[in-house]
Scaffold this motif. Structure first.
Motif, mmCIF file in Angstrom:
data_model
loop_
_atom_site.group_PDB
_atom_site.id
_atom_site.type_symbol
_atom_site.label_atom_id
_atom_site.label_comp_id
_atom_site.label_asym_id
_atom_site.label_seq_id
_atom_site.Cartn_x
_atom_site.Cartn_y
_atom_site.Cartn_z
ATOM 1 N N LEU A 15 14.260 56.333 123.609
ATOM 2 C CA LEU A 15 14.884 55.817 122.390
ATOM 3 C C LEU A 15 14.640 56.726 121.189
ATOM 4 O O LEU A 15 15.526 56.929 120.358
ATOM 5 C CB LEU A 15 14.384 54.400 122.101
ATOM 6 N N ASP A 20 21.698 57.763 119.077
ATOM 7 C CA ASP A 20 22.413 56.522 118.812
ATOM 8 C C ASP A 20 21.712 55.368 119.523
ATOM 9 O O ASP A 20 20.778 55.577 120.293
ATOM 10 C CB ASP A 20 23.859 56.648 119.314
ATOM 11 N N GLN A 21 22.180 54.178 119.298
ATOM 12 C CA GLN A 21 21.667 53.008 119.995
ATOM 13 C C GLN A 21 22.022 53.119 121.474
ATOM 14 O O GLN A 21 23.062 53.659 121.826
ATOM 15 C CB GLN A 21 22.290 51.742 119.416
ATOM 16 N N VAL A 55 11.290 47.615 119.065
ATOM 17 C CA VAL A 55 12.720 47.930 119.041
ATOM 18 C C VAL A 55 13.505 46.773 118.433
ATOM 19 O O VAL A 55 13.057 45.629 118.439
ATOM 20 C CB VAL A 55 13.293 48.245 120.450
ATOM 21 N N ARG A 65 22.407 46.648 122.694
ATOM 22 C CA ARG A 65 22.110 48.045 122.375
ATOM 23 C C ARG A 65 20.780 48.032 121.628
ATOM 24 O O ARG A 65 20.545 47.183 120.782
ATOM 25 C CB ARG A 65 23.199 48.677 121.530
ATOM 26 N N TYR A 66 19.925 48.990 121.970
ATOM 27 C CA TYR A 66 18.557 49.032 121.442
ATOM 28 C C TYR A 66 18.320 50.302 120.631
ATOM 29 O O TYR A 66 18.890 51.350 120.930
ATOM 30 C CB TYR A 66 17.550 49.007 122.597
ATOM 31 N N TRP A 67 17.434 50.184 119.654
ATOM 32 C CA TRP A 67 16.997 51.349 118.882
ATOM 33 C C TRP A 67 15.585 51.081 118.366
ATOM 34 O O TRP A 67 15.184 49.921 118.204
ATOM 35 C CB TRP A 67 17.965 51.673 117.742
#
Length: 120
Positions: A15, A20-21, A55, A65-67
């Motif tokens: 990550l 991006d996500q 996250v 979607r993860y970030w």
């Protein structure tokens, strides 16, 4: 990092390097070069990272979607802060840490302190 297991750290590395996500599938694909993981394993790890506050996620269709909540550097500083806060003797911990830093790291710390505790 403090509080992260080996696989959690690998997922965070993915990550942190992403631009991006990422979906679970994206993380899985990037990890697959190293080892084969089940989709549900990575989904569970990302869910745990979300619960731990590492996250953020947003729903997209049926998935997420993860970030990362923080950059790698911010996360490292946050972990150091937690260690100092929980040590009971932050002065002693800082003195032991200062004795272990390299000459370059010492110079970076010196410059950061001279610049009003901002970034070096």
């Amino acid at each position: 990092m403090l509080g992260l297991g080996e696989l959690e750290l690998k997922v965070m590395d993915v990550l942190w390097t992403a631009e991006d996500q990422l979906r679970v599938r994206d993380v899985l694909d990037r990890l697959s070069a190293e080892r084969t993981f089940a989709y549900t394993t990575i989904m569970t790890v990302l869910d745990h990272l979300h619960d731990k506050g590492w996250v953020q996620r947003t729903r997209v269709g049926r998935g997420y979607r993860y970030w990362p909540v923080r950059s790698r550097e911010e996360a490292g500083a946050h972990v150091l802060r937690e260690v100092l806060d929980s040590s009971g003797d932050s002065e002693s911990v800082l003195l032991h840490f200062a004795a272990s830093v390299s000459e370059r790291e010492s110079e970076l710390l010196r410059r950061a302190l001279e610049n009003g505790r901002g970034t070096p």
